[in-house]
Design a protein around this motif. Structure first.
Motif, PDB file in Angstrom:
ATOM      1  N   ALA A   1       0.952  -1.197   0.080  1.00  0.00           N
ATOM      2  CA  ALA A   1      -0.070  -0.049  -0.060  1.00  0.00           C
ATOM      3  C   ALA A   1       0.766   1.383   0.011  1.00  0.00           C
ATOM      4  O   ALA A   1       0.650   2.141  -0.740  1.00  0.00           O
ATOM      5  N   ARG A   2       2.177   1.248   0.787  1.00  0.00           N
ATOM      6  CA  ARG A   2       2.795   2.168   0.889  1.00  0.00           C
ATOM      7  C   ARG A   2       3.427   2.547  -0.433  1.00  0.00           C
ATOM      8  O   ARG A   2       3.396   3.647  -1.261  1.00  0.00           O
ATOM      9  N   LEU A   3       4.011   1.584  -1.175  1.00  0.00           N
ATOM     10  CA  LEU A   3       4.456   1.937  -2.686  1.00  0.00           C
ATOM     11  C   LEU A   3       3.565   2.251  -3.675  1.00  0.00           C
ATOM     12  O   LEU A   3       3.892   3.200  -4.496  1.00  0.00           O
ATOM     13  N   LYS A   4       2.226   1.801  -3.389  1.00  0.00           N
ATOM     14  CA  LYS A   4       1.164   2.303  -4.231  1.00  0.00           C
ATOM     15  C   LYS A   4       0.963   3.806  -3.984  1.00  0.00           C
ATOM     16  O   LYS A   4       0.825   4.634  -5.224  1.00  0.00           O
ATOM     17  N   LEU A   5       0.910   4.126  -2.819  1.00  0.00           N
ATOM     18  CA  LEU A   5       0.652   5.735  -2.527  1.00  0.00           C
ATOM     19  C   LEU A   5       1.734   6.490  -3.020  1.00  0.00           C
ATOM     20  O   LEU A   5       1.828   7.544  -3.429  1.00  0.00           O
ATOM     21  N   CYS A   6       2.921   5.828  -2.660  1.00  0.00           N
ATOM     22  CA  CYS A   6       4.301   6.625  -3.221  1.00  0.00           C
ATOM     23  C   CYS A   6       4.113   6.751  -4.825  1.00  0.00           C
ATOM     24  O   CYS A   6       4.344   8.036  -5.247  1.00  0.00           O
ATOM     25  N   ARG A   7       3.882   5.846  -5.488  1.00  0.00           N
ATOM     26  CA  ARG A   7       3.682   6.103  -6.929  1.00  0.00           C
ATOM     27  C   ARG A   7       2.592   7.294  -7.452  1.00  0.00           C
ATOM     28  O   ARG A   7       3.087   7.939  -8.155  1.00  0.00           O
TER      29      ARG A   7
ATOM     30  N   HIS B   1      11.982   9.795   1.188  1.00  0.00           N
ATOM     31  CA  HIS B   1      10.852  10.715   1.633  1.00  0.00           C
ATOM     32  C   HIS B   1      10.484  10.133   3.271  1.00  0.00           C
ATOM     33  O   HIS B   1      10.456   8.914   3.100  1.00  0.00           O
ATOM     34  N   GLU B   2      10.410  11.052   4.255  1.00  0.00           N
ATOM     35  CA  GLU B   2      10.224  10.533   5.525  1.00  0.00           C
ATOM     36  C   GLU B   2       8.923   9.454   5.626  1.00  0.00           C
ATOM     37  O   GLU B   2       8.920   8.495   6.141  1.00  0.00           O
ATOM     38  N   GLN B   3       7.994   9.851   4.778  1.00  0.00           N
ATOM     39  CA  GLN B   3       6.632   8.730   4.752  1.00  0.00           C
ATOM     40  C   GLN B   3       6.594   7.974   3.486  1.00  0.00           C
ATOM     41  O   GLN B   3       6.176   6.833   3.802  1.00  0.00           O
TER      42      GLN B   3
END
Length: 284
Positions: free
Chosen positions: A12-18, A95-97
């Motif tokens: 989920a984090r990678l998807k949101l990062c993209r 990025h921190e998040q």
């Protein structure tokens, strides 16, 4: 009881990062292709592992613009084009998040002029939905070539076996036509075990070191020979003695002091001798 921080699943984090990077690219009017990881077409993937970072390929003339916008949105450079790899192909941001982002200005193994190569990939791009944000990826054929070129640098024979050697779905003629258009023949041969057919190629020594090992001195000689222009070769010759400040900072966990840099510089000749002796013993 204090609230514990919520752990966002990696996928989920990678998807949101993209998605976040795509929004920034759109704001900056940047042409960008998502590559590798969870952006890869499902027909080319054999795992649900989303990876550890996000990779994008950007039109070379748009790189500086995206860089400026990333810095404005909380990203910082973790490793630069100059020290990241022998190909100088990507700059890594943190990025921190969101974690890590690899911004590619070219892809290792594609030897056609980066502007022309991007035009080839961009002209055949496909849409992709990234957490409801519209983005673009290379064609499936181009994704296959990119994954195979990447496997050569990472010794991933399983990828070569699945996507090339034993794949019943691959259109070999179309794939090779694209390889030729991108001038990726040497890197592709390095991936598929046919590198020695390209002994006369400028980039052959570099791919030989990458796929079969070698000393840092051998790698630098190969990098200089593989450089496409005289100017690029001269810049590499000037950079060769320099200490990799970014790598040293990551090792120390803090910005290096002048004394740290001096010690690393002095240690380089001794390391070169040890590597040379080790290679010499290995050849006996």
């Amino acid at each position: 009881m204090a609230n514990e921080p919520v752990q966002i699943p990696q996928a989920a984090r990678l998807k949101l990062c993209r998605a976040a990077v795509q929004v920034i690219a759109d704001q900056a009017s940047v042409d960008m292709l998502h590559i590798k990881g969870d952006a890869v077409d499902g027909s080319l993937r054999d795992t649900v592992d989303p990876g550890s970072d996000v990779d994008v390929l950007v039109r070379p003339s748009h790189v500086a613009r995206l860089h400026a916008h990333l810095l404005q949105h909380g990203w910082r450079v973790y490793s630069s084009f100059f020290f990241g790899s022998p190909f100088g192909h990507a700059q890594t941001y943190l990025h921190e998040q969101w974690g890590y982002l690899d911004l590619h200005r070219l892809f290792p193994g594609i030897e056609r002029d980066p502007v022309e190569a991007f035009d080839v990939l961009w002209s055949e791009r496909r849409p992709i939905d990234i957490a409801t944000v519209a983005g673009a990826v290379p064609s499936v054929a181009a994704q296959r070539v990119i994954l195979l070129l990447n496997s050569a640098r990472n010794s991933r024979q399983a990828v070569v076996e699945r996507l090339w050697t034993s794949s019943p779905a691959v259109d070999r003629a179309a794939t090779m036509a694209l390889v030729h258009r991108l001038q990726a023949d040497v890197g592709f041969a390095a991936a598929t075990g046919d590198l020695d057919r390209h002994r006369s190629a400028r980039s052959y020594p570099l791919w030989r070191v990458i796929t079969r090992g070698g000393t840092r001195a051998e790698e630098w000689r190969a990098r200089i020979r593989a450089a496409p222009t005289t100017r690029d070769r001269m810049l590499l010759i000037l950079r060769a003695p320099a200490v990799n400040i970014e790598h040293l900072e990551h090792q120390l966990g803090r910005p290096p002091r002048p004394t740290d840099v001096a010690r690393a510089f002095v240690a380089r000749p001794a390391l070169a001798v040890r590597e040379w002796l080790g290679r010499k013993r290995a050849r006996r």
